[in-house]
Design a protein around this motif. Structure first.
Motif, mmCIF file in Angstrom:
data_model
loop_
_atom_site.group_PDB
_atom_site.id
_atom_site.type_symbol
_atom_site.label_atom_id
_atom_site.label_comp_id
_atom_site.label_asym_id
_atom_site.label_seq_id
_atom_site.Cartn_x
_atom_site.Cartn_y
_atom_site.Cartn_z
ATOM 1 N N ASN A 1 0.861 -1.182 0.000
ATOM 2 C CA ASN A 1 0.000 0.000 0.000
ATOM 3 C C ASN A 1 0.899 1.235 0.000
ATOM 4 O O ASN A 1 1.490 1.577 1.019
ATOM 5 N N LEU A 2 1.007 1.875 -1.150
ATOM 6 C CA LEU A 2 1.886 3.038 -1.257
ATOM 7 C C LEU A 2 1.194 4.284 -0.737
ATOM 8 O O LEU A 2 0.061 4.577 -1.106
ATOM 9 N N THR A 3 1.884 4.996 0.132
ATOM 10 C CA THR A 3 1.361 6.235 0.706
ATOM 11 C C THR A 3 2.490 7.267 0.737
ATOM 12 O O THR A 3 3.602 6.991 0.314
ATOM 13 N N LYS A 4 2.165 8.429 1.252
ATOM 14 C CA LYS A 4 3.115 9.534 1.417
ATOM 15 C C LYS A 4 3.629 10.064 0.078
ATOM 16 O O LYS A 4 4.790 10.419 -0.068
ATOM 17 N N ASN B 1 4.121 19.708 -7.853
ATOM 18 C CA ASN B 1 3.104 20.201 -8.769
ATOM 19 C C ASN B 1 1.716 19.864 -8.215
ATOM 20 O O ASN B 1 1.376 18.695 -8.045
ATOM 21 N N ALA B 2 0.920 20.895 -7.963
ATOM 22 C CA ALA B 2 -0.413 20.702 -7.393
ATOM 23 C C ALA B 2 -1.314 19.883 -8.312
ATOM 24 O O ALA B 2 -2.169 19.139 -7.848
ATOM 25 N N GLU B 3 -1.124 19.997 -9.633
ATOM 26 C CA GLU B 3 -1.941 19.233 -10.588
ATOM 27 C C GLU B 3 -1.725 17.733 -10.421
ATOM 28 O O GLU B 3 -2.659 16.945 -10.527
ATOM 29 N N VAL B 4 -0.510 17.329 -10.167
ATOM 30 C CA VAL B 4 -0.200 15.915 -9.967
ATOM 31 C C VAL B 4 -0.876 15.417 -8.690
ATOM 32 O O VAL B 4 -1.459 14.335 -8.662
ATOM 33 N N LEU B 5 -0.819 16.233 -7.647
ATOM 34 C CA LEU B 5 -1.389 15.812 -6.366
ATOM 35 C C LEU B 5 -2.910 15.760 -6.357
ATOM 36 O O LEU B 5 -3.489 15.094 -5.510
ATOM 37 N N LYS B 6 -3.556 16.439 -7.295
ATOM 38 C CA LYS B 6 -5.018 16.401 -7.356
ATOM 39 C C LYS B 6 -5.534 14.982 -7.538
ATOM 40 O O LYS B 6 -6.605 14.637 -7.054
ATOM 41 N N GLU C 1 2.330 14.020 4.714
ATOM 42 C CA GLU C 1 1.712 14.948 5.671
ATOM 43 C C GLU C 1 1.921 16.407 5.277
ATOM 44 O O GLU C 1 1.009 17.213 5.391
ATOM 45 N N VAL C 2 3.118 16.739 4.777
ATOM 46 C CA VAL C 2 3.417 18.140 4.455
ATOM 47 C C VAL C 2 2.653 18.658 3.248
ATOM 48 O O VAL C 2 2.588 19.858 3.034
ATOM 49 N N VAL C 3 2.048 17.768 2.450
ATOM 50 C CA VAL C 3 1.309 18.215 1.267
ATOM 51 C C VAL C 3 -0.139 17.718 1.261
ATOM 52 O O VAL C 3 -0.767 17.649 0.214
ATOM 53 N N LYS C 4 -0.687 17.403 2.434
ATOM 54 C CA LYS C 4 -2.083 16.927 2.507
ATOM 55 C C LYS C 4 -3.028 17.922 1.838
ATOM 56 O O LYS C 4 -3.883 17.563 1.056
#
Length: 170
Positions: free
Chosen positions: A67-70, A75-80, A89-92
């Motif tokens: 289970n990949l996390t973190k 780039n905010a578009e990628v994180l969407k 945690e730093v980019v929740k």
């Protein structure tokens, strides 16, 4: 046990091999070449490729029980496309505009990554132990750099230590 990291790595590589026919070669290659201990460090030229890579690698790994996390990106578009529960945690609640001036730092393999500026660096805590060869050696040995990024700087300190040894200075 001490062999656990080796066993986990073998299982991860087997997962890539077992599932390579169902995914792109990039996903399989990422698993084989971009995992270091429990960190996956990869860079993609476009937002689309980064998003696809995250989805494919996550799915491929989940087939092997991982289970990949973190997940982190500059780039905010990628994180969407990454659910907040699976982000670091730093980019929740990542928003580049809100974070202007506030450095977001992430760590991987002893290296600090300043997310917004996409810069890597080190943080070395130098404790004043005097000006001895042993004190210099202590600082040099405290830098964890498995990728060798800090080598040009660490090498200068090692040369200084070598010269001190040759001179008989303690």
């Amino acid at each position: 046990t001490t062999s656990s990291p080796s066993c986990a790595n073998a299982a991860l590589l087997q997962t890539a091999k077992d599932n390579q026919a169902d995914f792109s070669s990039r996903a399989s290659s990422t698993i084989r070449s971009n995992f270091y201990v429990d960190d996956c460090l990869s860079s993609q030229p476009t937002v689309e490729e980064a998003s696809e890579q995250i989805q494919e690698v996550t799915e491929m790994c989940s087939r092997g029980g991982f289970n990949l996390t973190k997940w982190t990106s500059n780039n905010a578009e990628v994180l969407k496309d990454v659910p907040p529960k699976d982000r670091a945690e730093v980019v929740k609640d990542f928003n580049l505009e809100e974070l202007k001036g506030e450095p977001v730092m992430e760590r991987a393999l002893g290296v600090k990554w300043k997310v917004q500026d996409d810069m890597l660096g080190f943080q070395v805590a130098v404790k004043d132990k005097g000006h001895t060869r042993r004190a210099i050696l202590s600082v040099v040995r405290s830098v964890y750099d498995p990728l060798g990024l800090g080598s040009p700087f660490i090498l200068r300190a090692k040369i200084l230590l070598q010269e001190l040894c040759r001179s008989g200075i303690t």
